[in-house]
Scaffold this motif. Structure first.
Motif, short mmCIF file in Angstrom:
data_model
loop_
_atom_site.label_atom_id
_atom_site.label_comp_id
_atom_site.label_asym_id
_atom_site.label_seq_id
_atom_site.Cartn_x
_atom_site.Cartn_y
_atom_site.Cartn_z
N LYS A 53 0.83 -1.03 0.72
CA LYS A 53 0.06 0.19 0.20
C LYS A 53 0.72 0.96 -0.14
O LYS A 53 2.38 1.03 0.78
N ALA A 54 0.49 1.98 -0.93
CA ALA A 54 0.65 3.35 -0.44
C ALA A 54 0.38 4.89 -0.66
O ALA A 54 -0.90 4.38 -0.13
N GLN A 55 1.36 5.21 0.85
CA GLN A 55 0.16 6.60 1.02
C GLN A 55 -1.10 6.14 2.24
O GLN A 55 -1.69 7.77 2.14
N GLY A 56 -1.31 5.35 2.46
CA GLY A 56 -2.08 4.99 3.37
C GLY A 56 -3.70 4.37 2.57
O GLY A 56 -4.95 4.75 3.10
N ASP A 57 -3.96 4.80 0.96
CA ASP A 57 -4.85 4.54 0.50
C ASP A 57 -4.58 2.94 -0.06
O ASP A 57 -3.39 2.47 -0.21
N GLU A 62 2.19 0.20 -4.62
CA GLU A 62 3.69 0.43 -5.13
C GLU A 62 3.80 -1.13 -5.46
O GLU A 62 3.95 -2.13 -4.89
N LEU A 75 3.63 3.56 -9.00
CA LEU A 75 2.91 3.70 -9.04
C LEU A 75 1.38 3.00 -9.34
O LEU A 75 1.34 3.63 -10.92
N ASP A 96 11.19 11.52 -5.51
CA ASP A 96 9.94 10.61 -5.82
C ASP A 96 9.02 10.67 -6.65
O ASP A 96 9.59 11.25 -7.22
#
Length: 98
Positions: A53-57, A62, A75, A96
């Motif tokens: 999972k990326a960025q909590g969503d 990823e 991503l 990033d």
């Protein structure tokens, strides 16, 4: 179930940017990197939920693509039960996603 892969304009530009960077040094290396990324993307047609999972969503994920001593990070978002959208690609040594 098979997922269809969609690509954002940004992701397509990322592929071109990464390829152009490597081709300036070594054409064969650029081809191998491109092949490694494409092979990894094929896995997303079957198992997109297996990626981190990326960025909590929970639907933003990823995919790590090993290549040489580092690799690439893709991503992507799982849009629905049939579609995965590739949003961006970066080398693991880049700061990033841009």
């Amino acid at each position: 179930m098979k997922y269809r892969l969609r690509y954002t304009e940004e992701a397509l530009e990322d592929f071109d940017r990464l390829y152009d960077f490597l081709i300036a040094y070594d054409v064969a290396l650029a081809e191998r990197a491109s092949s490694a990324i494409q092979s990894a993307l094929a896995m997303l047609t079957e198992f997109p939920f297996s990626c981190r999972k990326a960025q909590g969503d929970p639907l933003l994920r990823e995919l790590l693509v090993p290549f040489g001593p580092s690799g690439y990070v893709v991503l992507f978002r799982i849009e629905d039960a049939r579609t995965v959208t590739i949003a961006a690609v970066r080398h693991q040594r880049e700061d990033d996603y841009h």
